[in-house]
Design an enzyme around this catalytic site. Structure first.
Site, short mmCIF file in Angstrom:
data_model
loop_
_atom_site.label_atom_id
_atom_site.label_comp_id
_atom_site.label_asym_id
_atom_site.label_seq_id
_atom_site.Cartn_x
_atom_site.Cartn_y
_atom_site.Cartn_z
N CYS B 88 0.82 -1.22 0.00
CA CYS B 88 0.00 0.00 0.00
C CYS B 88 0.85 1.27 0.00
O CYS B 88 0.31 2.37 -0.07
CB CYS B 88 -0.94 0.00 1.19
SG CYS B 88 -2.07 -1.41 1.19
N CYS B 213 -13.79 -0.72 8.14
CA CYS B 213 -12.93 -1.08 7.01
C CYS B 213 -13.07 -0.05 5.90
O CYS B 213 -14.16 0.44 5.63
CB CYS B 213 -13.33 -2.45 6.46
SG CYS B 213 -13.35 -3.75 7.71
N HIS B 344 -9.55 3.50 -1.41
CA HIS B 344 -8.19 2.96 -1.32
C HIS B 344 -7.82 2.14 -2.55
O HIS B 344 -7.77 0.92 -2.50
CB HIS B 344 -8.07 2.11 -0.04
CG HIS B 344 -6.69 1.62 0.24
ND1 HIS B 344 -5.56 2.22 -0.25
CD2 HIS B 344 -6.25 0.55 0.98
CE1 HIS B 344 -4.49 1.56 0.17
NE2 HIS B 344 -4.87 0.54 0.90
#
Lengths: 481, 401
Positions: B88, B213, B344
């Protein structure tokens, strides 16, 4: 009298006990005749257990942390995982035994357990020590009698020169192609012939004379037998055999049918280990194995009986129990119901056999490393030590971790990740004395997880490669108690 | 310590695609969307770019190997394009490549792009993928929420926080990001939520619920960097410079050694200490104006507040509940909605964070603009999992700060 015998014993019974009433509740509409068998419970291995993993646990139950030096190892089963890859060889790696250990798969009949035991005793006469294992995980047809009667279990015996805890008095074998049931290679379920015929023509006319002949060979009267170990699931048959062979009915050993079920080729060894738990000095044990003939073994418990104790033994494993009414889960875990697994199960589990071979000690034996300079323990072993203050290069020696207690350091119960037994529970664990790894948690409900919980490692199937029909093994963390 | 990067490199322009379920766009189209904004902001021609870096994490469902996909998408001028992958932190890693190229003098103008097209996997959450032949034999497969959820158990054990208190703090993190994301036109999720919704949501990986999340999104973000001198020569007056750029990768100590307790990110602490040193920050709690941190999960953001030395160890959850990190708090965190709501797309996230900080420093953040002029704006990425990760930190500010 021979001077060979049994020197140790151990067992393994999976923690899940499927209630037979649940099988009947699901199938009674179709097979009403099962009602008479819908009593008690049977031991069922989880999706990640097979004869190999169960044999490993039975061997560990016996071997403890002590000496592991044996000349050879045998695994008897009619449900061997691999047709062409030595199943016993996998067990040998998991037990971290020396490469100079011989290995042999025994199978072909439910008599494989006793036949390979006789072979091990013969080898003992030649001075060899054998780790004798038997394990079974049957996949009977749903709604069959055999489904009601079968159970999963494994047992281990250490066989070698010297009387040990039980001296072999005599053994005797008869072979005849009497086909009471059969299963072609690659098939799941057995095909059974009528029980009455099997009782009269098989047990009556093959087993009874074999027992009589064995007793005669040993010069022992039937009434001297203290433990008659007959691994037969058909009700009344052990009693019939005992009577006809002149053995007291009181000597008949518990078939373990009510609590475990019949574990095929492993049942004889399993019942023998259960008997050894309670045998006393001088007791005579008569063990039979039936299948295309009959094996009979006669043992006498020595004064050393009681000196060799398994970690848990059959009684200990039976006490470690989780009752289950979930028949559908059982079917799914046995591959009998193809539940939709979802896209997350599409992960390709191809195994690089080269890497598996290179890393076999770490992967199969859970052998880590210990820095000879700083004492730092780590998993896996690496060229350069993980110690932050001293990155010693090639200072590590092999350090087996499988028998070392561990504790939960972190945990989660993951509902998103695919698992055949959701939720997928895993976390970081730390071994006593150092070393840690991320491990999957097994044999406990998710709400039993807590930081600091004590664990023991168990050898299990890690993943199934359904494209290439291979399975990968590794170690998982179970509750210590 | 090395001489560092402070004020050697300026951001000439930035752009960011709309994040979300971009069913209508491929990765190359998302890259162009981000690039168009960045090149217009920079006020240069494509031919002036000397080198480029591409950050992307998931080849199989993405763009394929090498730097060529970026070169083709933007029709770059046969320059060197390097693809980087660092979980990430891939976006920040591409930024590092471009910034270092300019700082070294090897390039006058360099481009960093981050992109990810996750919604082509066919399901929610991140794709399951191999971590290498040996790891697959001894590691767990699990999921991203499952890996990060483990922080919560260890954090509670380490600091004696009750499950209810921690769940409240985690919920506050998510409620805050949803409130912020609602004000951001480029954010994936733009709906406000309540504490009750966050606390009572279905479990994903205990104790993380659905609202703990972050979203799985498609998106791209882009930066064009040069020297402050060249930026001025191109007519820029408000110059945003890189104050610090640090990345730390686990060396296996957390996963294999002993000493780590599972409740924090060792690498973030190392990278943060070095970044503050590089930027000349001595008291991050007082000196940081705003933060974009890797809030892949609510518990991650919470422990990161401690790892960045903004909250005291074991007290981050109290700061969260006190509103210290709210949009109107002392140090707003995820003022753009964060990973949680901006989204994301793995390879784009690091650059998206720098993009928000860049906008805030230049007063271009619209409805969510921080009123007080920001001085130091920090962004932070985590790649991997708590016991084995890459942690990256980028601090940007106005050149005269």
């Amino acid at each position: 009298m021979s001077d060979v015998g049994l020197h140790g014993f151990g067992a393994y019974v999976p923690i899940t006990r499927l209630q037979r009433s649940a099988i009947h509740a699901a199938n009674g509409w179709f097979a009403g005749g099962l009602k008479g068998l819908a009593k008690g419970e049977k031991a069922v291995g989880s999706w990640d257990e097979d004869p190999i993993t169960m044999a490993v646990e039975a061997a560990r139950d016996m071997l403890g942390e002590g000496e592991r030096s044996v000349d050879s190892i045998t695994l008897a089963s009619t449900t061997h995982v691999f047709a062409d890859r030595q199943n016993t060889g996998v067990v040998k790696e998991a037990l971290n035994l020396d490469d100079t250990t011989g290995a042999l798969d025994a199978g072909g009949s439910q008599r494989a357990g006793t036949s390979s035991l006789i072979a091990a005793l013969d080898a003992a006469a030649a001075g060899k020590r054998t780790l004798h294992l038997a394990a079974e995980r049957l996949v009977p047809n749903p709604a069959s009698e055999r489904e009601m009667l079968a159970g999963d279990a494994a047992a281990a015996l250490l066989v070698g020169p010297g009387a040990g805890i039980a001296r072999l008095i005599a053994s005797h074998s008869v072979t005849a192609d009497f086909v009471d049931h059969f299963r072609e290679t690659g098939e799941n379920a057995d095909y059974d012939w009528e029980a009455r015929w099997v009782r009269d023509e098989g047990f009556g006319k093959i087993a009874v004379p074999a027992i009589r002949d064995a007793l005669a060979k040993a010069g022992i009267q039937g009434d001297k037998v203290n433990h008659f170990i007959a691994p037969i699931a058909v009700r009344g048959v052990p009693e019939m055999l005992a009577k006809q062979a002149g053995i007291p009915v009181e000597a008949i050993a518990d078939t373990l049918g009510a609590a475990i079920g019949h574990a095929g080729a492993a049942q004889a060894t399993l019942m023998l280990t259960a008997t050894l738990e309670k045998a006393r000095t001088g007791d005579i044990l008569c063990l039979i194995g039936f299948g295309q003939g009959c094996d009979v073994l006669l043992f006498e418990a020595t004064g050393a009986i009681g000196s060799a104790k398994p970690r848990l033994g059959v009684s200990g494993w039976l006490a470690r129990r989780q009752a289950s009414d979930n028949y559908m889960k059982y079917l799914f875990h046995r591959g009998l119901v193809p539940l939709e697994k979802g896209a997350r199960a599409e992960f390709d589990s191809k195994t690089a056999l080269t890497a598996m071979w290179r890393n076999r000690k770490a992967v199969m034996g859970l052998v880590g490393g210990r820095c000879t300079k700083t004492g730092t323990v780590q998993f896996p072993k690496t060229e350069i030590s993980v110690n932050p203050n001293d990155h010693g290069v090639r200072t590590q020696e092999d350090y087996p971790l499988a028998e070392i207690p561990a504790r939960v350091m972190t945990y989660t119960a993951d509902v998103l990740a695919f698992s055949p037994e959701p939720p997928d529970c895993y976390g970081n664990i730390e071994f006593e004395g150092g070393g840690r790894m991320m491990a999957q948690f097994i044999d406990m409900p998710a709400d039993a997880l807590e930081v600091g919980k004590e664990l023991r490692m168990m050898f299990r199937i890690k993943s199934m490669d359904e494209q290439r029909h291979f399975r990968r093994y590794f170690w998982k963390a179970a509750p210590a108690h | 310590m090395a001489r560092g990067i402070k004020d050697k490199v300026a951001i000439l322009g930035m752009g960011c695609a709309k994040f979300g379920e971009r069913w209508d766009k491929d990765a190359d189209q998302l890259m162009v969307e981000a690039y168009e904004e960045a090149i217009a902001d920079a006020g240069i021609e494509t031919s002036q770019i000397d080198a480029a870096w591409l950050g992307a994490a998931f080849d199989a469902v993405n763009i394929g190997p090498s730097g060529i996909p970026l070169s083709v998408a933007l029709r770059l001028n046969d320059i060197g394009v390097t693809k980087v992958e660092n979980y990430c932190a891939s976006g920040t890693e591409s930024f590092r490549g471009a910034v270092y190229a300019v700082a070294s003098g090897a390039a006058d103008i360099a481009l960093a792009m981050g992109v990810e097209k996750l919604k082509d996997t066919g399901y929610g959450g991140l794709p399951v993928r191999t971590r290498g032949t040996t790891h697959d034999m001894i590691g767990i497969t699990g999921s991203a929420p499952g890996n990060f959820a483990q922080l919560a158990a260890a954090y509670r054990a380490q600091h004696g926080v009750s499950p209810d208190d921690l769940k409240q703090a985690m919920a506050h993190v998510s409620v805050k990001s949803h409130a912020n994301g609602a004000k951001n036109p480029k954010a994936h999720l733009r709906n406000a939520i309540t504490m009750e919704q966050a606390i009572n949501a279905p479990t994903i990986a205990a104790p993380l619920g659905l609202f703990d999340c972050c979203g799985v999104s498609d998106g791209a973000a882009c930066a064009i960097v040069t020297t402050p001198e060249i930026a001025r020569s191109l007519g820029k007056t408000d110059i945003v410079t890189v104050k610090a750029l640090q990345i730390a990768s686990s060396n296996g100590w957390e996963a294999q050694g002993s000493g780590w307790n599972g409740s924090y990110f060792h690498t973030t602490r190392v990278a943060a200490a070095k970044a503050y040193d590089e930027a000349g920050i001595t008291n991050p709690r007082e000196q940081l104006s705003l933060m974009e941190v890797h809030d892949c999960f609510s518990i991650t953001e919470l422990v990161t507040m401690e790892d960045l030395f903004v909250s005291k160890e074991g007290e981050g959850w109290k700061d969260v509940l006190d509103g210290f990190f709210d949009a109107d708090g002392q140090v707003p965190c995820q003022i753009d909605g964060g990973l949680k709501c901006f989204g994301h797309p793995i390879g784009a996230s690091g650059l998206r964070m720098i993009y928000e900080n860049y906008l805030q420093l230049l007063g271009r953040a619209g409805e969510r603009q921080r009123a007080k002029q920001p001085v130091f704006a920090l962004s932070h990425n985590l790649g991997g999992m708590p016991n084995s990760n890459v942690s990256s930190i980028a601090i940007v500010g106005l050149s005269d700060a």
